[in-house]
Design a protein around this motif. Structure first.
Motif, mmCIF file in Angstrom:
data_model
loop_
_atom_site.group_PDB
_atom_site.id
_atom_site.type_symbol
_atom_site.label_atom_id
_atom_site.label_comp_id
_atom_site.label_asym_id
_atom_site.label_seq_id
_atom_site.Cartn_x
_atom_site.Cartn_y
_atom_site.Cartn_z
ATOM 1 N N ASP A 167 32.336 45.810 39.918
ATOM 2 C CA ASP A 167 31.336 44.769 40.164
ATOM 3 C C ASP A 167 32.001 43.431 40.471
ATOM 4 O O ASP A 167 31.596 42.722 41.392
ATOM 5 N N THR A 168 33.030 43.086 39.707
ATOM 6 C CA THR A 168 33.758 41.839 39.942
ATOM 7 C C THR A 168 34.450 41.871 41.299
ATOM 8 O O THR A 168 34.401 40.899 42.056
ATOM 9 N N TRP A 169 35.086 42.993 41.620
ATOM 10 C CA TRP A 169 35.769 43.151 42.899
ATOM 11 C C TRP A 169 34.782 43.023 44.059
ATOM 12 O O TRP A 169 35.060 42.356 45.056
ATOM 13 N N THR B 208 32.016 41.380 44.265
ATOM 14 C CA THR B 208 31.431 40.046 44.473
ATOM 15 C C THR B 208 32.203 39.246 45.513
ATOM 16 O O THR B 208 31.647 38.335 46.121
ATOM 17 N N ARG B 209 33.452 39.607 45.752
ATOM 18 C CA ARG B 209 34.230 38.910 46.774
ATOM 19 C C ARG B 209 33.643 39.133 48.171
ATOM 20 O O ARG B 209 33.840 38.338 49.074
ATOM 21 N N TYR B 210 32.909 40.214 48.341
ATOM 22 C CA TYR B 210 32.316 40.548 49.632
ATOM 23 C C TYR B 210 30.871 40.051 49.765
ATOM 24 O O TYR B 210 30.213 40.325 50.763
ATOM 25 N N ARG B 211 30.383 39.316 48.792
ATOM 26 C CA ARG B 211 28.997 38.845 48.809
ATOM 27 C C ARG B 211 28.786 37.849 49.946
ATOM 28 O O ARG B 211 29.588 36.961 50.168
ATOM 29 N N SER C 24 27.991 52.660 43.985
ATOM 30 C CA SER C 24 28.378 51.584 44.895
ATOM 31 C C SER C 24 27.679 51.655 46.244
ATOM 32 O O SER C 24 27.610 50.661 46.954
#
Length: 85
Positions: free
Chosen positions: A60-62, A64-67, A25
């Protein structure tokens, strides 16, 4: 009968302890632990005995909220300057 080779036809989705998730990460173990307790957007995990595991696909899904794309503050400042010209 012995298999000469094993072919994996589906991508691997391992459960990672925090120590293994940290280099994947780019976050420290301490930061990952803090995200486990985040009241607004906690990092999903599995607690088995004393071990904390995170499934790679769920991380990875989690994450993406910070993208973010671009720097919203810079874009806003430039828009305001150009608007005033």
């Amino acid at each position: 009968m012995l298999a000469e080779r094993v072919v994996v036809s589906t991508p691997l989705d391992p459960f990672l302890p925090l120590k293994a998730l940290a280099p994947y990460s780019g976050l420290s173990v301490r930061t990952l632990r803090a995200h486990l307790e985040d009241p607004d957007h906690p990092l999903p995990c599995y607690r088995i005995g004393g071990k904390i595991l995170v499934r790679r696909s769920e991380f990875d899904t989690w994450a993406t909220r910070y993208r973010q794309v671009g720097n919203p503050d810079v874009d806003r400042i430039i828009s305001n300057v150009l608007k005033d010209l």
